[in-house]
Design an enzyme around this catalytic site. Structure first.
Site, short mmCIF file in Angstrom:
data_model
loop_
_atom_site.label_atom_id
_atom_site.label_comp_id
_atom_site.label_asym_id
_atom_site.label_seq_id
_atom_site.Cartn_x
_atom_site.Cartn_y
_atom_site.Cartn_z
N HIS A 1 -73.01 28.02 -8.81
CA HIS A 1 -72.52 27.81 -7.61
C HIS A 1 -72.71 26.65 -6.90
O HIS A 1 -72.05 25.66 -6.22
CB HIS A 1 -72.43 28.94 -6.58
N HIS B 1 -64.60 23.58 -3.25
CA HIS B 1 -64.08 24.36 -2.06
C HIS B 1 -63.06 23.21 -1.39
O HIS B 1 -62.95 22.24 -1.86
CB HIS B 1 -65.25 24.36 -1.25
N HIS C 1 -63.74 30.43 -8.65
CA HIS C 1 -64.35 31.76 -8.22
C HIS C 1 -63.84 32.85 -9.08
O HIS C 1 -64.64 33.68 -9.32
CB HIS C 1 -64.40 31.94 -6.75
N HIS D 1 -62.90 34.07 4.45
CA HIS D 1 -64.03 33.89 3.52
C HIS D 1 -65.11 32.99 4.31
O HIS D 1 -66.09 33.37 4.10
CB HIS D 1 -63.26 32.84 2.31
N HIS E 1 -69.05 34.44 5.09
CA HIS E 1 -70.31 33.50 4.84
C HIS E 1 -71.41 33.28 6.11
O HIS E 1 -72.52 33.48 5.69
CB HIS E 1 -69.77 32.22 4.43
N PHE F 1 -73.35 26.60 1.33
CA PHE F 1 -72.76 26.73 -0.19
C PHE F 1 -73.94 26.53 -1.36
O PHE F 1 -73.91 27.29 -2.32
CB PHE F 1 -71.78 25.74 -0.32
N HIS G 1 -67.07 37.71 -2.63
CA HIS G 1 -66.01 36.98 -3.40
C HIS G 1 -65.17 37.73 -4.33
O HIS G 1 -64.04 37.26 -4.65
CB HIS G 1 -66.59 35.88 -4.27
#
Length: 576
Positions: A170, A191, A200, A320, A324, A341, A354
Site C-alpha cells: 500500500h 488514490h 483496493h 473513506h 482514515h 497513506f 477498506h
C-alpha cells in the site's frame, strides 16, 4: 441539535418500505454460481491486443504496474513516445519514498521484493464466501481472524506475504514510490482517481487469500466495518483488545472508547445523535444525491502522461478519508498509522475499513437506484486495461487488470446483508427565503474572490445557468492542495442556519478531503463536481438566478487554494 429522522428503526432487521429488489439481487443470483470461467490477462489470451501489427507495444495499452512495472503512470509525454514504448523498470533500483512536507524527514523502505510476474488466472473452482459485518461476528470468527494475523506477522519480514510486506504494498502504490527505468523516473499514485476502487479490491483479494492459506481455510473472509450504519458507527470491539493480533497502538485513543461515534464529516461535533444524522446525510449525498456520472463516484481519469491526483470520487474524498483520519493517532507527527497513506497498511483495521469501502462500490454498481446515474460503467480502455501486480498466497508475483475486478462474485466474495438507513435519508426541506435573500444582497460575487486561499469560512454568490429549479452542477476548479496535510472543506448552498456542525440539511452539497500522502512536488491540483438537482428540489429557490455558496474548512490553517467556481448545466448521461 437536529432530531434523528431515520426512515426506519435502526434496531429492526429490515425496513419494510424499502424495495429490497432494488437494494439486493435475487437470492439465486446473489448466492450461487453455476460455473466459473478461467480468466487470463495475457496478451495471447486477449488476442495480442496489447501489440501493434508491427510487433511493437501499443503505448495506449501499456499497463500500470507496481510503481510502473508495466508502464509509467506519470511520464511527461514526448513527441517520440508513441514510437518508443516504455520498458519495464528494474525492481532492484526501487528508491525510498517519503512522507510529510519535508521529504528528508521520513524515508520509507516500501519497495517490493524483486521477482518476475506472471499473468493471474482467477481460480475456476472459487467458492463464494460471505464477508461479515465486524460488529456481528462470533467469538470463533474473531479467534480465527487473530490466528491468521498472528501467522502473517510471524512470517519473515522479507516474505512477500508477511504483514510488513502487505503494508509496504500500500505504501508503494499509494505514496508515489520511485523506480528507475533508464533515464525515466516512474511514479504511481492510485488514490484520487478512477484506479482507487479496483486497486483496493485486488489488494484485499490477495490479502484475504494469504490469510486463508495461513490457517488452511479457503473459506476465510475479511470482515467489513459498516460505519455507514448506526449500529456500526463505532470502532469494532474486536479491534480494541490490546492483547489481540489485530490491535494497533497508533490509533486515536479517544475513539477507541465504547460509544465513540465516527465523525464522517470531521465536524468536531460531540453530540452522538447529531453525528449519526450527519453521517447518514453524508452517505446519502456521496452515494446517490451528489453524483451525475460514473466518474463523480469513481474518480477522475488517470492515464499515462498525466499527473497523479486528477480528482477523487465522492466516496473516496468523503467517508473513506474521514475514517482514515478519525482512526489515525493525533499523537503521531503525521497521524500514523491510519492517518497517513504510507503507514495505513500497518493497522489491521485498515483492511476492515477498506472492505466496507469496497462494499460501497458493490452497492453503487449493482444495488442502488439507477435513475440518478443510469450508466455506471466506464468503458474507456485506459481504465479497463490498467493493471497492478501483487504477491498471491503462494508468494508468486502476479499481474491483474482492472477489467477483471469489476464483478465481486467472479472474485468469489459477497457481503453480509445489513440495512441501508441512508438509502432514503433525505434532509428536511429548506424554506427560509427571506434570510437567503438578505445573504445574497451582501455576499460578494464569486468572480471577485477567486483564486481563493481557503483558510477560513467564506461565503459568496454564484450565478446559475437558468432561473429556478434546474438540472445543474457546481464545479470547483483547480483545487490545489498541500498533499502532506489532512485537508477538508464542506460546501453549503443557501445555508439558512449557518451551523457548520450540522450536516443533515438540504443546504449540504458535498465535500472535498484528502489523507496526507507524498507526491513529487508536495502539491496536487484537481477539481470536483457536485450535483445540485436534488438539492434544488429540497429548497425554496423560486425564480432565483443565483445561489449563495458557503465553504467551510475543517482543517486548520492554509493548504487549499481554489482556482474558480461555477455552475454548469448537467450534461446528458453517457458512458466514460
Amino acid at each position: 441539535m437536529a432530531s434523528l429522522h431515520l426512515p426506519c428503526s435502526t434496531h429492526s432487521t429490515s425496513c419494510s418500505h424499502i424495495n429490497r429488489r432494488r437494494v439486493f439481487p435475487m437470492p439465486s443470483h446473489f448466492t450461487t454460481r453455476t460455473h466459473r470461467l478461467q480468466v487470463s490477462c495475457s496478451a495471447a489470451a486477449n488476442g495480442g491486443q496489447n501489440q501493434n501489427v508491427d510487433g511493437k507495444v501499443d503505448r495506449r495499452k501499456l499497463l500500470l504496474g507496481f510503481g510502473g512495472l508495466y508502464g509509467a503512470a506519470n511520464l511527461v509525454p514526448t513527441p517520440s513516445a508513441s514510437a518508443s514504448p516504455i520498458q519495464p523498470p528494474e525492481l532492484d533500483k526501487c528508491g525510498l519514498s517519503s512522507a510529510g512536507a519535508d521529504t528528508t524527514a521520513i524515508t520509507i523502505p516500501c519497495c517490493p521484493p524483486t521477482s518476475l510476474p506472471k499473468d493471474y488466472q482467477i481460480p475456476p473452482d472459487l467458492k463464494l464466501k460471505m464477508r461479515p459485518s465486524a460488529h456481528r461476528v462470533s467469538p470463533e470468527y474473531i479467534s480465527k481472524y487473530n490466528l491468521a494475523i498472528e501467522r502473517m506477522k510471524a512470517l519473515p519480514a522479507d516474505d512477500p506475504r508477511s504483514f510488513t510486506q502487505q503494508a509496504n504494498i500500500h505504501c508503494a502504490y499509494c505514496n508515489t514510490a520511485y523506480f528507475q527505468a533508464g533515464q525515466d523516473s516512474i511514479k504511481l499514485q492510485v488514490h484520487n482517481s478512477w484506479l482507487f476502487f479496483p486497486f483496493h479490491r485486488w489488494y484485499l483479494y490477495f490479502y484475504e487469500r494469504i490469510l486463508g492459506k495461513l490457517i488452511d481455510d479457503p473459506t476465510f473472509a475479511l470482515p467489513f466495518w459498516n460505519w455507514d450504519n448506526p449500529k456500526g458507527m463505532s470502532m469494532p470491539p474486536m479491534f480494541v483488545d490490546p492483547k489481540s493480533a489485530i490491535y494497533d497502538s497508533k490509533r486515536n485513543q479517544d475513539h477507541t472508547k465504547p460509544g465513540a461515534v465516527v465523525d464522517l464529516g470531521m465536524t468536531g461535533n460531540t453530540d452522538p445523535l447529531q453525528l449519526v444524522a450527519n453521517n447518514l446525510t453524508i452517505m446519502q449525498t456521496e452515494m446517490i444525491r451528489g453524483n451525475s456520472e460514473a466518474i463523480d463516484f469513481m474518480g477522475k481519469p488517470y492515464q499515462q502522461g498525466t499527473q497523479p491526483d486528477p480528482g477523487p470520487g465522492s466516496s473516496e474524498r468523503g467517508s473513506h478519508t474521514a475514517v482514515h483520519v478519525w482512526v489515525g493517532d493525533p499523537r503521531e507527527t503525521l497521524g500514523e498509522d491510519m492517518g497517513n497513506f504510507y503507514s495505513a497498511g500497518r493497522d489491521p483495521l485498515f483492511y476492515c475499513h477498506h472492505a466496507n469501502v469496497d462494499r460501497m462500490w458493490t452497492l453503487w454498481q449493482y444495488f442502488l437506484p439507477s435513475a440518478k446515474v443510469p450508466d455506471k460503467k466506464i468503458t474507456d480502455p485506459d481504465f479497463l486495461d490498467a493493471a497492478f501486480v501483487f504477491y498471491d498466497e503462494n508468494a508468486q508475483l502476479v499481474r491483474v487488470t482492472v477489467k477483471d475486478s469489476l464483478d465481486n462474485l467472479k472474485l468469489g466474495f459477497e457481503y453480509e446483508r445489513i440495512d441501508l438507513p441512508w438509502l432514503d435519508y433525505r434532509p428536511p426541506p429548506q424554506t427560509a427565503k427571506a434570510r437567503i435573500a438578505r445573504l445574497a444582497s451582501t455576499a460578494p460575487k464569486a468572480e471577485t474572490l477567486f483564486p481563493l486561499k481557503l483558510d477560513k469560512v467564506v461565503r459568496f454568490e454564484v450565478s446559475k445557468t437558468k432561473k429556478g429549479k434546474a438540472d445543474e452542477l457546481l464545479v470547483l476548479e483547480n483545487i490545489t492542495v498541500d498533499t502532506s496535510k489532512f485537508l477538508k472543506f464542506d460546501v453549503f448552498v443557501n445555508d439558512e442556519d449557518d451551523n457548520p456542525g450540522e450536516l443533515d440539511k438540504a443546504a449540504y452539497a458535498g465535500t472535498y478531503a484528502q489523507v496526507p500522502h507524498k507526491t513529487d512536488s508536495t502539491s496536487a491540483t484537481s477539481s470536483i463536481r457536485l450535483k445540485l438537482t436534488d438539492l434544488y428540489e429540497d429548497m425554496d429557490i423560486a425564480d432565483d438566478d443565483s445561489i449563495v455558496v458557503t465553504l467551510v474548512p475543517r482543517h486548520k490553517g492554509p493548504g487549499v487554494t481554489i482556482g474558480g467556481i461555477k455552475i454548469i448545466e448537467n450534461p446528458p448521461k453517457s458512458a466514460t
